[in-house]
Design a protein around this motif. Structure first.
Motif, short mmCIF file in Angstrom:
data_model
loop_
_atom_site.label_atom_id
_atom_site.label_comp_id
_atom_site.label_asym_id
_atom_site.label_seq_id
_atom_site.Cartn_x
_atom_site.Cartn_y
_atom_site.Cartn_z
N ALA A 49 -38.92 66.26 -90.34
CA ALA A 49 -39.18 66.94 -90.04
C ALA A 49 -38.78 68.46 -90.83
CB ALA A 49 -38.75 67.71 -88.45
N THR A 50 -37.54 68.26 -91.27
CA THR A 50 -37.74 70.06 -92.50
C THR A 50 -38.47 69.66 -93.33
OG1 THR A 50 -35.65 69.97 -90.94
CG2 THR A 50 -36.12 70.48 -93.94
N ALA A 51 -39.04 68.14 -93.76
CA ALA A 51 -39.53 68.41 -95.57
C ALA A 51 -41.09 68.12 -94.94
CB ALA A 51 -39.32 66.71 -95.40
N ARG A 52 -41.32 68.32 -94.00
CA ARG A 52 -42.70 68.84 -93.66
C ARG A 52 -42.47 69.45 -93.57
NH1 ARG A 52 -46.05 66.82 -87.81
NH2 ARG A 52 -48.33 67.39 -88.52
N ALA A 53 -41.86 70.84 -93.16
CA ALA A 53 -41.56 71.66 -92.83
C ALA A 53 -41.95 72.74 -94.12
CB ALA A 53 -41.04 72.55 -91.58
N ALA A 54 -41.41 72.07 -94.90
CA ALA A 54 -41.79 72.73 -96.78
C ALA A 54 -42.30 73.20 -97.17
CB ALA A 54 -40.09 72.12 -96.85
N VAL A 55 -42.66 71.24 -97.11
CA VAL A 55 -44.41 71.38 -97.75
C VAL A 55 -45.29 72.16 -97.54
CG1 VAL A 55 -46.59 70.01 -97.88
CG2 VAL A 55 -43.52 69.28 -97.86
N GLN A 56 -45.43 72.66 -96.18
CA GLN A 56 -46.17 73.91 -95.57
C GLN A 56 -46.28 74.90 -95.13
OE1 GLN A 56 -45.28 73.06 -91.19
NE2 GLN A 56 -47.57 71.36 -91.25
N VAL A 57 -44.54 75.62 -95.84
CA VAL A 57 -43.95 77.23 -96.73
C VAL A 57 -44.87 77.17 -98.34
CG1 VAL A 57 -42.19 78.07 -96.83
CG2 VAL A 57 -42.20 76.57 -94.75
N ALA A 58 -44.48 75.61 -98.50
CA ALA A 58 -44.33 75.32 -100.47
C ALA A 58 -45.68 75.94 -99.83
CB ALA A 58 -44.42 74.42 -100.68
N ARG A 59 -46.81 75.63 -99.57
CA ARG A 59 -48.47 75.96 -100.16
C ARG A 59 -48.73 77.38 -99.17
NH1 ARG A 59 -51.06 70.87 -100.84
NH2 ARG A 59 -49.84 69.12 -100.16
N HIS A 60 -47.55 77.82 -98.28
CA HIS A 60 -48.01 78.95 -98.16
C HIS A 60 -48.11 79.98 -99.34
CE1 HIS A 60 -49.40 78.24 -94.08
NE2 HIS A 60 -49.78 78.92 -94.25
N LEU A 61 -46.81 79.53 -99.46
CA LEU A 61 -46.08 80.82 -100.92
C LEU A 61 -46.60 80.65 -102.34
CD1 LEU A 61 -42.09 80.25 -100.41
CD2 LEU A 61 -44.03 82.10 -99.59
N GLY A 62 -47.46 79.73 -102.01
CA GLY A 62 -49.15 79.29 -103.27
C GLY A 62 -48.91 78.01 -104.44
#
Length: 210
Positions: free
Chosen positions: A136-149
């Motif tokens: 779950a945390t890694a999945r959130a990290a992927v989404q955050v990384a995409r939001h950060l460009g």
């Protein structure tokens, strides 16, 4: 099943799976705070890539914190799973967000230590953790990384459950998992030394690779 002596040994094993990225100019290695940072430090050194940290706070259901309804990332990034979040009242959501924002801000101030905000625009972000249990945390990290460009997102871990591996494979551009045993136990079961990583270890890693 392989048991790693510690996170550094796990990082060396993982780095050998990532050698195709050596010399790529746009790569940045991101350790998930805090346990992923010692692993990420070794990976970054092997790849000759910069190391940074990605502070992600999972937003957990008040009665079941392991069930995420969203996540927070630096720079005000907020990712919500509307289906899960709809089971909560606005007050419930606000309370969890308030608590996790406070901890995220604390860690960002501590780990960035005056460095500029994380900007992944056009980069290949290699997100490293010490293991995947639910993912779950890694999945959130992927989404955050995409939001950060981030242009491309790679998740890299020394060990993970098959379920988490498959889930992340649908989210990230690539998942590199050194081993995903069919009968997965807790991440700690695959390490001889799995001590809780302290804040000073994170800051030392960032200083050493700066």
């Amino acid at each position: 099943m392989t048991t790693y002596r510690d996170r550094e040994e796990a990082g060396r094993t993982l780095a050998e799976r990532l050698t195709a990225l050596i010399g790529a100019p746009d790569v940045i290695v991101l350790g998930l705070v805090r346990g992923g940072v010692p692993v990420a430090r070794v990976v970054a050194e092997r790849l000759g890539a910069p190391l940074d940290v990605l502070v992600v706070r999972k937003l957990g259901m008040p009665w079941a914190p392991e069930v995420a309804f969203g996540a927070l990332g630096p720079g005000g990034v907020r990712v919500l799973n509307d289906v899960v979040a709809s089971r909560l009242t606005e007050d419930d959501v606000a309370e969890v967000v308030r608590r996790e924002e406070a901890e995220l801000d604390r860690r960002e101030r501590l780990y960035r230590a005056g460095r500029p905000p994380l900007d992944l625009t056009g980069r290949t972000a290699v997100i490293v953790d010490d293991g995947l249990a639910t993912g779950a945390t890694a999945r959130a990290a992927v989404q955050v990384a995409r939001h950060l460009g981030a242009r491309r997102v790679v998740v890299a871990v020394p060990v993970g459950s098959q379920e988490a591996y498959e889930m992340l494979a649908a989210e990230a551009d690539q998942v590199v998992c050194a081993q995903h045993p069919p009968e997965f136990m807790a991440v700690s079961a695959y390490y001889e030394d799995f001590h809780e990583v302290a804040d000073y270890e994170v800051t030392e890693a960032l200083t050493a690779t700066a």
